[in-house]
Motif scaffolding. Structure first.
Motif, short mmCIF file in Angstrom:
data_model
loop_
_atom_site.label_atom_id
_atom_site.label_comp_id
_atom_site.label_asym_id
_atom_site.label_seq_id
_atom_site.Cartn_x
_atom_site.Cartn_y
_atom_site.Cartn_z
N UNK A 276 0.84 -1.21 0.00
CA UNK A 276 0.00 0.00 0.00
C UNK A 276 0.87 1.25 0.00
N UNK A 277 1.90 1.24 0.82
CA UNK A 277 2.82 2.38 0.86
C UNK A 277 3.46 2.58 -0.50
N UNK A 278 3.93 1.49 -1.10
CA UNK A 278 4.63 1.60 -2.38
C UNK A 278 3.66 2.03 -3.49
N UNK A 279 2.44 1.52 -3.44
CA UNK A 279 1.42 1.94 -4.41
C UNK A 279 1.13 3.43 -4.30
N UNK A 280 1.05 3.92 -3.07
CA UNK A 280 0.83 5.35 -2.87
C UNK A 280 2.02 6.17 -3.38
N UNK A 281 3.21 5.64 -3.18
CA UNK A 281 4.40 6.33 -3.70
C UNK A 281 4.33 6.43 -5.23
N UNK A 282 3.98 5.33 -5.88
CA UNK A 282 3.89 5.35 -7.34
C UNK A 282 2.79 6.31 -7.80
N UNK A 283 1.70 6.36 -7.06
CA UNK A 283 0.61 7.28 -7.43
C UNK A 283 1.06 8.73 -7.31
N UNK A 284 1.81 9.06 -6.28
CA UNK A 284 2.31 10.42 -6.11
C UNK A 284 3.28 10.78 -7.25
N UNK A 285 4.04 9.82 -7.68
CA UNK A 285 4.99 10.04 -8.78
C UNK A 285 4.22 10.17 -10.10
N UNK A 286 3.24 9.30 -10.29
CA UNK A 286 2.45 9.29 -11.53
C UNK A 286 1.67 10.59 -11.69
N UNK A 287 1.08 11.06 -10.62
CA UNK A 287 0.24 12.25 -10.75
C UNK A 287 1.07 13.51 -11.00
N UNK A 288 2.36 13.45 -10.78
CA UNK A 288 3.23 14.59 -11.13
C UNK A 288 3.88 14.40 -12.50
N UNK A 289 3.48 13.35 -13.18
CA UNK A 289 3.94 13.16 -14.56
C UNK A 289 5.35 12.60 -14.69
N UNK A 290 5.85 11.98 -13.63
CA UNK A 290 7.19 11.41 -13.68
C UNK A 290 7.14 9.91 -13.90
N UNK A 291 8.23 9.38 -14.40
CA UNK A 291 8.38 7.94 -14.40
C UNK A 291 9.57 7.59 -13.51
N UNK A 292 9.75 6.28 -13.30
CA UNK A 292 10.81 5.82 -12.40
C UNK A 292 11.91 5.16 -13.23
N UNK A 293 13.12 5.62 -13.06
CA UNK A 293 14.27 5.01 -13.75
C UNK A 293 15.17 4.34 -12.72
N UNK A 294 16.12 3.59 -13.25
CA UNK A 294 17.03 2.89 -12.36
C UNK A 294 18.24 3.78 -12.08
N UNK A 295 18.49 4.05 -10.81
CA UNK A 295 19.59 4.93 -10.42
C UNK A 295 20.92 4.49 -11.03
N UNK A 296 21.18 3.20 -10.97
CA UNK A 296 22.49 2.71 -11.45
C UNK A 296 22.66 2.89 -12.96
N UNK A 297 21.55 3.07 -13.69
CA UNK A 297 21.65 3.32 -15.13
C UNK A 297 22.10 4.73 -15.45
N UNK A 298 22.13 5.59 -14.45
CA UNK A 298 22.57 6.98 -14.64
C UNK A 298 23.96 7.19 -14.05
N UNK A 299 24.56 6.10 -13.61
CA UNK A 299 25.87 6.18 -12.94
C UNK A 299 26.87 5.32 -13.68
N UNK A 300 27.99 5.91 -14.01
CA UNK A 300 29.07 5.14 -14.63
C UNK A 300 30.02 4.63 -13.56
N UNK A 301 30.11 3.33 -13.43
CA UNK A 301 31.03 2.75 -12.45
C UNK A 301 32.47 3.04 -12.88
N UNK A 302 33.39 3.06 -11.93
CA UNK A 302 34.79 3.31 -12.29
C UNK A 302 35.30 2.23 -13.24
N UNK A 303 36.17 2.63 -14.14
CA UNK A 303 36.83 1.62 -14.99
C UNK A 303 37.66 0.73 -14.09
N UNK A 304 37.57 -0.56 -14.29
CA UNK A 304 38.32 -1.44 -13.40
C UNK A 304 39.64 -1.86 -14.04
#
Ligand SMILES: [Zn+2]
Length: 304
Positions: A276-304
């Protein structure tokens, strides 16, 4: 820090706000404090916790556009309106982490994509329904796990990881880090790092101090460096029970905001469930017109 394309000013402001938000961060909510639950809970449903298959970087990329594929029926099952599909992850990552040296501290990612990132902390509530929900909806999350809170059932988080979600470091016992000397800070971070790496097959890249405390101190930065994570991640919004608490005065999501939530159940949520908490979180995000992306997809890990 500026190398990472992060706003230094905003980073520090966020750090200060994070401290102000102390009482509302992890393990708060005026009732049962989640934090001290460490190690005291009975192993509710201990499952075998052998080494996990290691879905690391590649899995995350594959799952990045998952919300696009989620069908309306799946959302309807949870009484939710589908979120807009997240755009493809940027090829040129806005956050580029270095292999050595001081780690950046950030609470949002610089992007013009109308996306936010959901992070879920601690790991106290292990509701099978939440696994079912994320399996249905494919909403990406990042999990900052505390060893003493998850060790009674490491296995709970493995199906969530198998969906492409990353496991990140959130200490062993959930202490106030700025009150600890450097060697204790190190054991809190390094021992969580070792346990999570062993259990989930990949070393956490990110660290979040409990309550956001000490995030901008040189001592904590050094401790993090010595244990392996390459960034300290804070947040702009904190999910409560039905709505978010915003650091921004206008109480609106901004592109690239990182949202804090917790693995919590009815005891901590005044009777509401994790789903229920998570559903409400998604609703608050949806009603502001946002989508959810994966944080790690916006981060470049260090070259190993
Ligand atoms: Zn926490």
């Amino acid at each position: 820090m500026s190398r990472n394309g992060l706003s230094r000013t905003r980073t520090y402001a966020a750090g200060a706000l994070a401290l102000l938000a102390f009482a509302t961060a992890c393990g708060d909510d005026g009732g049962g404090s989640a934090a001290p639950a460490a190690g005291t809970t009975a192993p509710a449903a201990s499952k075998p916790s052998g080494a996990a298959p290691a879905p690391t970087g590649g899995a995350a990329t594959a799952g990045a556009t998952a919300p696009a594929g989620a069908d309306a029926a799946a959302w309807a099952k949870w009484n939710l309106t589908p979120l807009a599909p997240a755009p493809a992850p940027p090829a040129d990552k806005p956050v580029k982490l270095q292999r050595t040296g001081p780690v950046p501290v950030f609470s949002e990612v610089k992007t013009s994509d109308k996306v936010v990132f959901i992070t879920i902390d601690d790991g106290a509530e292990k509701d099978p329904k939440f696994v079912e929900m994320l399996t249905d909806l494919k909403v990406p999350i990042s999990m900052f796990l505390t060893k003493d809170i998850v060790k009674n059932d490491y296995g709970y988080f493995k199906p969530l990881q198998a969906l492409g979600n990353h496991v990140q470091n959130h200490t062993v016992t959930h202490p106030v880090m700025s009150k600890l000397p450097a060697d204790k800070q190190k054991s809190e971070i390094c021992d969580d790092q070792a346990a999570l790496t062993q259990q989930y097959g990949t070393a956490p890249l990110l660290f979040r101090p409990p309550f956001g405390d000490g995030a901008n101190t040189p001592t904590l930065n050094t401790s993090v460096q010595e244990c392996g994570p390459r960034a300290i991640v804070l947040w702009r919004e904190s999910m409560q029970i039905h709505d978010m608490q915003y650091q921004a005065a206008d109480k609106k999501l901004k592109p690239g905001d990182i949202v804090l939530a917790h693995f919590r159940g009815p005891k901590e949520l005044k009777g509401a469930t994790m789903t229920q908490m998570f559903g409400d979180l998604l609703a608050r995000i949806q009603e502001q017109g946002f989508s959810v992306a994966r944080l790690e997809d916006y981060i470049q890990a260090p070259a190993s």
